[in-house]
Design an enzyme around this catalytic site. Sequence first.
Site, PDB file in Angstrom:
ATOM      1  CE  LYS A   1      57.658  -7.313  56.831  1.00  0.00           C
ATOM      2  NZ  LYS A   1      57.673  -8.361  57.848  1.00  0.00           N
TER       3      LYS A   1
ATOM      4  CE1 TYR B   1      52.867  -7.661  54.916  1.00  0.00           C
ATOM      5  CE2 TYR B   1      51.823  -7.635  52.757  1.00  0.00           C
ATOM      6  CZ  TYR B   1      52.704  -7.086  53.670  1.00  0.00           C
ATOM      7  OH  TYR B   1      53.411  -5.967  53.342  1.00  0.00           O
TER       8      TYR B   1
ATOM      9  CG  ASP C   1      50.502   2.386  55.017  1.00  0.00           C
ATOM     10  OD1 ASP C   1      49.723   3.187  54.460  1.00  0.00           O
ATOM     11  OD2 ASP C   1      51.276   1.639  54.389  1.00  0.00           O
TER      12      ASP C   1
HETATM   13  C1  F6R Z   1      56.197  -3.586  52.038  1.00  0.00           C
HETATM   14  C2  F6R Z   1      55.223  -2.864  51.207  1.00  0.00           C
HETATM   15  C3  F6R Z   1      55.392  -2.915  49.746  1.00  0.00           C
HETATM   16  C4  F6R Z   1      54.298  -3.755  49.104  1.00  0.00           C
HETATM   17  C5  F6R Z   1      54.507  -3.875  47.577  1.00  0.00           C
HETATM   18  C6  F6R Z   1      53.387  -4.635  46.893  1.00  0.00           C
HETATM   19  O1  F6R Z   1      55.886  -3.456  53.376  1.00  0.00           O
HETATM   20  O2  F6R Z   1      54.302  -2.260  51.688  1.00  0.00           O
HETATM   21  O3  F6R Z   1      56.666  -3.362  49.395  1.00  0.00           O
HETATM   22  O4  F6R Z   1      54.263  -5.034  49.694  1.00  0.00           O
HETATM   23  O5  F6R Z   1      54.589  -2.594  47.008  1.00  0.00           O
HETATM   24  O6  F6R Z   1      52.185  -4.071  47.230  1.00  0.00           O
HETATM   25  P1  F6R Z   1      50.784  -4.512  46.610  1.00  0.00           P
HETATM   26  O7  F6R Z   1      50.650  -6.005  46.819  1.00  0.00           O
HETATM   27  O8  F6R Z   1      49.778  -3.733  47.407  1.00  0.00           O
HETATM   28  O9  F6R Z   1      50.804  -4.145  45.164  1.00  0.00           O
HETATM   29 MG    MG Z   2      51.898   1.001  52.634  1.00  0.00          MG
HETATM   30 MG    MG Z   3      55.209   1.628  55.884  1.00  0.00          MG
END
Ligand code: F6R
Ligand code: MG
Ligand code: MG
Length: 372
Positions: free
Chosen positions: A233, A230, A12
């Site tokens: 994912k 973290y 990603d």
């Molecule tokens: C799960 C993922 C998304 C983000 C969510 C919050 O793997 O990538 O669900 O965790 O959109 O993202 P932030 O904290 O970057 O705003």
């Molecule tokens: Mg992402």
């Molecule tokens: Mg992804």
Amino acid sequence: MSKITISLVKADVGSTPGHHMVHPKQVEKAREMLSEAVKGELIIDFYVFHCGDDLELLMTHRMGENNPEVHGLAWNVFKTVTEEVSKPLKLYAAGQDLLSDSFSGNVKGLGPGIAEMEFTERRSEPIIAFAADKTEPGAFNLPLYRIFADPLTCAGLVIDPSMHRGFTFRVLDLKEDKHVDLKCPEEMYDLVSLIGTTNRYVVERVYRTLDSMIACVASTTKLSLIAGKYVGKDDPCMLVRCQHGLPAVGEVLTPFGFPHLVSGFMRGSHIGPLMPVGLKDAKCTLFDGPPRVVALGFTLTEGRLIGLNGSEPADLFEDVAFDHARRTANLITDYIRRHGEFMPARLGPEDMEYTTLPQILERLHPRFKPHS
Ligand code: F6R
Ligand code: MG
Ligand code: MG
């Protein structure tokens, strides 16, 4: 005839809007760079695609597994896409999965996920590339068990003489970074006992027991274990060889007709059904989900990826036969999301990728009184 290696590397490196989808310009840049690598004869063929916010590079070559030049190529593609596309367009989380500034010969441990295997191409070599978004490597444990060990799913285990001896699963302990090989059916209960613990034990490879032929390899990157915190994912990918003494294409796809529950979904901290989709629907929306998986079918011909319509693969989950699984996944999503932040819809505290619990506990600490 030298062996062929097939490498599926993903990362990603930014998406739009939010963690939704890879931008077409990112795909275009990756294609351009891999075309050059074909001209330079480092790789034989490639296919660039995406599952949600993950850019997936499928490459074939004769350089073997863990080759620094091939891994370096994938790393350069991800770096260049980040610098020349993600950052200028201010795509979200640009370069997210590139956890190091320097490349040291192998993408493993640096953030990208990789599924890679070397073998002698058979008379015909059907292969399926899987990629999933908003979930983790353990998401493939259940389908892999069904494909290679469950006689009620894979008829070949029962009625094909070359499969009748069963398959050997290489299971990785993500916490200890050790693996164990387990033979099925002999050690089936031990296998299920381990891989039912999807957040720790993951299937990394599967071999045909009869002759140790490699049948499958899955990515096992655990970003939080690499970075210590973290960072996104570990959306997994995997490669499965099919037919003629291995599970048939249809046997490999069948387990995905049941949208089983996986960890991931919103903020990597929830459970949701894994929805099998065609490439056009490989994008997460509702509660950043539900988690998706795509399956792309090719025939390898001297390392070339033969698909349908030129180089386009067979988009296997696009089929109407998976409509029912998608409907079920939508129903399950609706049911689970009504639980809000209550377990088990939300993961346990040890598996949550985001949490405010430590701060809340610290703040409330003085107010906790001895009880009874
Ligand atoms: C799960 C993922 C998304 C983000 C969510 C919050 O793997 O990538 O669900 O965790 O959109 O993202 P932030 O904290 O970057 O705003
Ligand atoms: Mg992402
Ligand atoms: Mg992804």
